[in-house]
Design a protein around this motif. Structure first.
Motif, PDB file in Angstrom:
ATOM      1  N   ASN A 263      28.960  37.050  17.973  1.00  0.00           N
ATOM      2  CA  ASN A 263      29.454  36.211  18.745  1.00  0.00           C
ATOM      3  C   ASN A 263      30.896  36.266  18.764  1.00  0.00           C
ATOM      4  OD1 ASN A 263      29.736  33.732  20.311  1.00  0.00           O
ATOM      5  ND2 ASN A 263      29.621  32.743  18.483  1.00  0.00           N
ATOM      6  N   ASP A 264      31.566  36.432  19.905  1.00  0.00           N
ATOM      7  CA  ASP A 264      33.033  36.424  20.086  1.00  0.00           C
ATOM      8  C   ASP A 264      33.602  35.006  20.377  1.00  0.00           C
ATOM      9  OD1 ASP A 264      32.257  36.297  22.626  1.00  0.00           O
ATOM     10  OD2 ASP A 264      33.384  37.886  23.275  1.00  0.00           O
ATOM     11  N   LEU A 265      33.076  34.069  20.486  1.00  0.00           N
ATOM     12  CA  LEU A 265      33.561  32.573  20.902  1.00  0.00           C
ATOM     13  C   LEU A 265      32.981  31.593  20.029  1.00  0.00           C
ATOM     14  CD1 LEU A 265      35.327  30.978  22.860  1.00  0.00           C
ATOM     15  CD2 LEU A 265      33.135  30.564  24.226  1.00  0.00           C
ATOM     16  N   ASP A 266      33.504  30.694  19.171  1.00  0.00           N
ATOM     17  CA  ASP A 266      33.105  29.720  18.406  1.00  0.00           C
ATOM     18  C   ASP A 266      32.853  28.299  19.341  1.00  0.00           C
ATOM     19  OD1 ASP A 266      33.351  27.128  16.811  1.00  0.00           O
ATOM     20  OD2 ASP A 266      33.808  28.514  15.228  1.00  0.00           O
ATOM     21  N   PHE A 267      31.716  27.988  19.157  1.00  0.00           N
ATOM     22  CA  PHE A 267      31.456  27.009  20.281  1.00  0.00           C
ATOM     23  C   PHE A 267      30.312  26.011  19.694  1.00  0.00           C
ATOM     24  CE2 PHE A 267      28.709  30.195  21.915  1.00  0.00           C
ATOM     25  CZ  PHE A 267      27.446  29.373  22.105  1.00  0.00           C
ATOM     26  N   THR A 268      30.048  24.803  20.173  1.00  0.00           N
ATOM     27  CA  THR A 268      29.053  24.068  19.742  1.00  0.00           C
ATOM     28  C   THR A 268      28.187  23.568  20.986  1.00  0.00           C
ATOM     29  OG1 THR A 268      30.078  23.143  17.930  1.00  0.00           O
ATOM     30  CG2 THR A 268      28.210  21.915  18.805  1.00  0.00           C
ATOM     31  N   TYR A 269      26.782  23.727  21.205  1.00  0.00           N
ATOM     32  CA  TYR A 269      26.094  23.513  22.251  1.00  0.00           C
ATOM     33  C   TYR A 269      24.766  22.711  21.921  1.00  0.00           C
ATOM     34  CZ  TYR A 269      23.869  24.291  26.804  1.00  0.00           C
ATOM     35  OH  TYR A 269      23.252  24.193  28.088  1.00  0.00           O
ATOM     36  N   GLU A 270      24.498  21.404  22.500  1.00  0.00           N
ATOM     37  CA  GLU A 270      23.436  20.956  22.458  1.00  0.00           C
ATOM     38  C   GLU A 270      23.228  20.696  20.897  1.00  0.00           C
ATOM     39  OE1 GLU A 270      20.309  22.694  24.588  1.00  0.00           O
ATOM     40  OE2 GLU A 270      20.848  21.707  26.391  1.00  0.00           O
ATOM     41  N   GLY A 271      24.275  20.270  20.062  1.00  0.00           N
ATOM     42  CA  GLY A 271      24.053  20.068  18.590  1.00  0.00           C
ATOM     43  C   GLY A 271      23.959  21.151  17.612  1.00  0.00           C
ATOM     44  N   VAL A 272      24.149  22.554  18.269  1.00  0.00           N
ATOM     45  CA  VAL A 272      24.198  23.561  17.845  1.00  0.00           C
ATOM     46  C   VAL A 272      25.435  24.358  17.270  1.00  0.00           C
ATOM     47  CG1 VAL A 272      23.132  26.095  16.913  1.00  0.00           C
ATOM     48  CG2 VAL A 272      21.625  24.009  17.778  1.00  0.00           C
ATOM     49  N   HIS A 273      25.851  24.526  16.291  1.00  0.00           N
ATOM     50  CA  HIS A 273      27.322  25.248  16.100  1.00  0.00           C
ATOM     51  C   HIS A 273      27.043  26.673  15.890  1.00  0.00           C
ATOM     52  CE1 HIS A 273      30.988  26.376  13.662  1.00  0.00           C
ATOM     53  NE2 HIS A 273      31.288  26.335  14.734  1.00  0.00           N
ATOM     54  N   PHE A 274      27.822  27.571  16.887  1.00  0.00           N
ATOM     55  CA  PHE A 274      27.761  28.987  16.858  1.00  0.00           C
ATOM     56  C   PHE A 274      29.012  29.334  16.577  1.00  0.00           C
ATOM     57  CE2 PHE A 274      24.545  27.341  19.971  1.00  0.00           C
ATOM     58  CZ  PHE A 274      23.420  28.161  19.410  1.00  0.00           C
ATOM     59  N   PRO A 275      29.412  29.666  15.072  1.00  0.00           N
ATOM     60  CA  PRO A 275      30.659  30.375  14.814  1.00  0.00           C
ATOM     61  C   PRO A 275      30.817  31.880  15.248  1.00  0.00           C
ATOM     62  CG  PRO A 275      29.103  30.194  12.814  1.00  0.00           C
ATOM     63  CD  PRO A 275      28.601  29.656  14.160  1.00  0.00           C
ATOM     64  N   LYS A 276      32.042  32.108  15.339  1.00  0.00           N
ATOM     65  CA  LYS A 276      32.088  33.692  15.509  1.00  0.00           C
ATOM     66  C   LYS A 276      31.600  34.563  14.419  1.00  0.00           C
ATOM     67  CE  LYS A 276      36.665  33.552  18.137  1.00  0.00           C
ATOM     68  NZ  LYS A 276      37.846  34.148  18.146  1.00  0.00           N
ATOM     69  N   GLY A 277      31.256  35.808  14.675  1.00  0.00           N
ATOM     70  CA  GLY A 277      30.692  36.723  13.938  1.00  0.00           C
ATOM     71  C   GLY A 277      29.282  37.192  14.416  1.00  0.00           C
ATOM     72  N   GLN A 278      28.746  37.653  13.277  1.00  0.00           N
ATOM     73  CA  GLN A 278      27.247  38.152  13.519  1.00  0.00           C
ATOM     74  C   GLN A 278      26.272  37.061  13.033  1.00  0.00           C
ATOM     75  OE1 GLN A 278      24.982  41.082  10.748  1.00  0.00           O
ATOM     76  NE2 GLN A 278      25.815  42.397  12.547  1.00  0.00           N
TER      77      GLN A 278
END
Length: 309
Positions: A172-187
């Motif tokens: 993942n190359d973009l830190d974001f939160t969507y529908e209550g789930v946080h997706f940090p940068k990295g694998q």
């Protein structure tokens, strides 16, 4: 909200459709037990249709001879008590001579003649009117190419497939939160539900659709890596069950074997195509009207890929 949910489903089917075919193309058969599990799944998936021979295919296609073929993917929102709706329509053309796959997503609001009804309407209404057969005939007429196979996919089925392979690993190359789930940068390692959300997000990405497509490719590659190592998995039965429960197709088992043997290299090169039109209201109903020159451009590209003169 309902309209937004349908839009999300249609977006995801652009991933789901090609993904399922690539799993079929890219996965070998390992050992008798796996073979038996696969054949059981294929028996569940196989649903032949009564359809006249296409006027656009003068001779029966022979997969053993590595001839290019086409598939219509239908992402169906199944509803209790009726046939449901084809919220996504994707056409795949596979050419083993060029080792490539072209994938065209047809907007559901595209205005065209519904073959069998004799009048123009939204192209996705063909499924509601006449199921798979009418959808294949209508798309065939719209694109002026033969449609050799169909694959009907349950919209919610992809999550089961991701979970069956034990989740996917993405970068993942973009830190974001969507529908209550946080997706940090990295694998990241994602289960089915999170993989679905990971690929849906668009509006918070400054790259828009481009960023979303990058994430979709990450998920596709993640599942393909698991599919390629199917021989080392202990839960192959669960994988095939997930496929069997969520897919219907007129492909026979021997045809899938021929595809796996003769066409698997084509899966390495997948090109996404788009068809453009203008949004127009006719009798207060919204349609996407595709200009003749745009339709001709898409038809020519697909015919060339299918090696049709």
């Amino acid at each position: 909200m309902r309209s937004e949910n349908k839009k999300k489903k249609r977006t995801w089917l652009r991933v789901t459709g090609i993904l399922v075919l690539l799993i079929l193309i890219g996965t070998g058969v390992y050992g008798y037990t796996v073979y038996k599990s696969l054949t059981n799944a294929v028996d569940t998936m196989h649903e032949p249709i009564e359809r006249k021979k296409s006027e656009k295919r003068t001779e029966q296609i022979t997969l053993e001879k590595k001839e290019p073929f086409s598939v219509l993917m239908l992402g169906v929102d199944e509803r209790e008590g009726d046939r449901g709706r084809s919220d996504s329509m994707i056409v795949l053309t596979v050419n083993p001579n060029q080792n490539s796959v072209k994938m065209l997503s047809i907007p559901r609001d595209t205005r065209t003649e519904i073959i069998g009804k004799g009048y123009d309407d939204k192209i996705n209404h063909a499924y509601a009117f006449g199921g798979v057969e009418m959808s294949m005939n209508t798309v065939e007429n719209f694109l002026d190419i033969p449609i050799d196979y169909y694959m009907q996919i349950n919209m919610e089925g992809f999550k089961d497939i991701v979970d069956a392979v034990g989740g996917v690993t993405v970068n993942n190359d973009l830190d974001f939160t969507y529908e209550g789930v946080h997706f940090p940068k990295g694998q990241l390692t994602l289960n089915g539900e999170k993989a679905l959300k990971f690929s849906r997000m668009r509006y918070e990405d400054p790259r828009g659709d481009f960023g979303r497509q990058l994430r979709q490719r990450e998920v596709i590659q993640g599942v393909l890596k698991k599919g390629a190592s199917l021989s080392s998995l202990t839960n192959y039965d669960e994988i095939f069950t997930a496929l069997g429960n969520n897919i219907k197709t007129n492909m026979k088992f021997n045809e899938m074997v021929d595809i796996q043997k003769n066409y698997r290299a084509a899966a390495k090169s997948v090109e996404q195509m788009s068809i453009k039109g203008s949004g127009t209201k006719i009798d207060k109903v919204y349609y996407l009207v595709v200009p003749d020159e745009e339709k001709q451009r898409v038809q020519n590209e697909l015919k060339t890929h299918l090696e049709i003169n």
